[in-house]
Motif scaffolding. Sequence first.
Motif, PDB file in Angstrom:
ATOM      1  N   CYS A  11      -1.860  -1.916  -3.255  1.00  0.00           N
ATOM      2  CA  CYS A  11      -0.503  -1.471  -3.621  1.00  0.00           C
ATOM      3  C   CYS A  11       0.478  -2.616  -3.470  1.00  0.00           C
ATOM      4  O   CYS A  11       0.327  -3.462  -2.586  1.00  0.00           O
ATOM      5  CB  CYS A  11      -0.014  -0.353  -2.694  1.00  0.00           C
ATOM      6  N   CYS A  12       1.495  -2.615  -4.310  1.00  0.00           N
ATOM      7  CA  CYS A  12       2.642  -3.469  -4.032  1.00  0.00           C
ATOM      8  C   CYS A  12       3.926  -2.694  -4.267  1.00  0.00           C
ATOM      9  O   CYS A  12       4.021  -1.867  -5.180  1.00  0.00           O
ATOM     10  CB  CYS A  12       2.605  -4.773  -4.808  1.00  0.00           C
ATOM     11  N   GLU A  35       5.752   6.037   1.477  1.00  0.00           N
ATOM     12  CA  GLU A  35       5.608   6.441   0.071  1.00  0.00           C
ATOM     13  C   GLU A  35       4.413   5.749  -0.579  1.00  0.00           C
ATOM     14  O   GLU A  35       3.641   6.373  -1.324  1.00  0.00           O
ATOM     15  CB  GLU A  35       6.891   6.120  -0.694  1.00  0.00           C
ATOM     16  N   ALA A  36       4.238   4.459  -0.294  1.00  0.00           N
ATOM     17  CA  ALA A  36       3.110   3.724  -0.861  1.00  0.00           C
ATOM     18  C   ALA A  36       1.782   4.279  -0.357  1.00  0.00           C
ATOM     19  O   ALA A  36       0.824   4.437  -1.126  1.00  0.00           O
ATOM     20  CB  ALA A  36       3.232   2.241  -0.520  1.00  0.00           C
ATOM     21  N   ALA A  37       1.706   4.572   0.929  1.00  0.00           N
ATOM     22  CA  ALA A  37       0.473   5.123   1.498  1.00  0.00           C
ATOM     23  C   ALA A  37       0.139   6.469   0.875  1.00  0.00           C
ATOM     24  O   ALA A  37      -1.033   6.766   0.593  1.00  0.00           O
ATOM     25  CB  ALA A  37       0.607   5.247   3.013  1.00  0.00           C
ATOM     26  N   THR A  38       1.154   7.283   0.650  1.00  0.00           N
ATOM     27  CA  THR A  38       0.940   8.589   0.020  1.00  0.00           C
ATOM     28  C   THR A  38       0.386   8.435  -1.389  1.00  0.00           C
ATOM     29  O   THR A  38      -0.573   9.118  -1.791  1.00  0.00           O
ATOM     30  CB  THR A  38       2.248   9.393   0.001  1.00  0.00           C
ATOM     31  N   ILE A  51      -6.610   0.779   2.584  1.00  0.00           N
ATOM     32  CA  ILE A  51      -5.437   0.534   1.730  1.00  0.00           C
ATOM     33  C   ILE A  51      -4.746  -0.742   2.182  1.00  0.00           C
ATOM     34  O   ILE A  51      -4.546  -0.964   3.383  1.00  0.00           O
ATOM     35  CB  ILE A  51      -4.445   1.715   1.830  1.00  0.00           C
ATOM     36  N   VAL A  52      -4.369  -1.579   1.220  1.00  0.00           N
ATOM     37  CA  VAL A  52      -3.544  -2.764   1.480  1.00  0.00           C
ATOM     38  C   VAL A  52      -2.231  -2.596   0.734  1.00  0.00           C
ATOM     39  O   VAL A  52      -2.234  -2.328  -0.477  1.00  0.00           O
ATOM     40  CB  VAL A  52      -4.243  -4.062   1.023  1.00  0.00           C
ATOM     41  N   VAL A  53      -1.121  -2.753   1.446  1.00  0.00           N
ATOM     42  CA  VAL A  53       0.207  -2.611   0.843  1.00  0.00           C
ATOM     43  C   VAL A  53       0.978  -3.910   1.035  1.00  0.00           C
ATOM     44  O   VAL A  53       1.116  -4.403   2.161  1.00  0.00           O
ATOM     45  CB  VAL A  53       0.994  -1.444   1.473  1.00  0.00           C
ATOM     46  N   LEU A  54       1.474  -4.474  -0.062  1.00  0.00           N
ATOM     47  CA  LEU A  54       2.237  -5.723  -0.048  1.00  0.00           C
ATOM     48  C   LEU A  54       3.701  -5.471  -0.359  1.00  0.00           C
ATOM     49  O   LEU A  54       4.027  -4.761  -1.318  1.00  0.00           O
ATOM     50  CB  LEU A  54       1.652  -6.702  -1.076  1.00  0.00           C
ATOM     51  N   VAL A 301      -0.169   0.774  -7.929  1.00  0.00           N
ATOM     52  CA  VAL A 301      -1.370   1.186  -7.211  1.00  0.00           C
ATOM     53  C   VAL A 301      -2.584   0.874  -8.080  1.00  0.00           C
ATOM     54  O   VAL A 301      -2.586   1.160  -9.282  1.00  0.00           O
ATOM     55  CB  VAL A 301      -1.343   2.692  -6.890  1.00  0.00           C
ATOM     56  N   ALA A 302      -3.619   0.303  -7.467  1.00  0.00           N
ATOM     57  CA  ALA A 302      -4.858   0.015  -8.185  1.00  0.00           C
ATOM     58  C   ALA A 302      -6.053   0.352  -7.306  1.00  0.00           C
ATOM     59  O   ALA A 302      -6.111  -0.063  -6.137  1.00  0.00           O
ATOM     60  CB  ALA A 302      -4.917  -1.447  -8.598  1.00  0.00           C
TER      61      ALA A 302
END
Length: 334
Positions: A11-12, A35-38, A51-54, A301-302
Amino acid sequence: MATANDEVILCCVQDSPVSFDLQASLDKLTSLAREAATKARAAASSPSTPIVVLFPEAFLSAYPRGLDFGAKIGHRTAEGRSWFARYHASSVSVCDTEGPEMTTIRNAAKDNGITLVAGVIERCDRPETGKKRAEYGSSVAGGSGSIYCTALTISETGEVLASHRKLMPTGTERLVWGQGDGQGIRVASTRAGNVGAVICWENYMPLLRTAMYEKGVEIYCAPTADGRPTWTSSMQHIAMEGRCYVISCNQFNKRSDFPQDYPALNDLKPDEVVTRGGSVIVGPLGEIIAGPLWDQAGILVAKVNKSELIEAKMDFDAVGHYARNDVLRLQVNS
């Protein structure tokens, strides 16, 4: 062949901080990480999928676009010094890992069960708490008045895994940001894979990229402030060169995301765009799998499979069979 155990969600978060307001920007990071995690979990095949969020370069808490800090060769202004002090005050004391700012950042990862990579402006004038800085970044204290453009990597359990100070600030960034060193060139082992971060135009440094490949980077994070369409092709090249997944994240902001008295953007109306974005996620053969996202805030999201990393290296491995170490060799001073 891909299996459920290979799956990772990348995610970014393309958005804007509340520039020069650290607490408001921390609150925004907390909300956006949730929100990104959801969104990531909605895309995952299993609740246990890593999950990786940037987040973008300098998200905490400003990329000071257009600001010259009143500096010319041989001359500085009192107003410019005042803005530097204001910038310093809105930066993050990374070495105070148990302090309120870093605890908020760490909790954004821990509470959501994500590996979090976030761009921060780092200050170094508070006591060191928790892990020693040499365990996750440079052992150099950094000075009480200097600030650095830094990328933090935080684990799913809220541990500081890596802190990379930008090696070479670009152009007039050098006026306000110090330089990092080789100790900050790190790749962190996570459930998602080996995660590393290279900031903005550092990505144009061939030897730095090679150092990351040698460290086994699999998820290559490129927080940036470059909003040109040409940036996308650079990210595709790096993905193909390193046979890695690349996540690149830029801010999207408008004039209203900066203070009313911000002197660099006085000619813009509140709703005029300052930074267009262009965040993108790229696969290890250079294919774009999400984005680029332009002219709006949003979360990309990918869903990807780690098995593709080995598949991609069948015919090209930059630090393996294609390296020719008998002819070419990299030395990193760390």
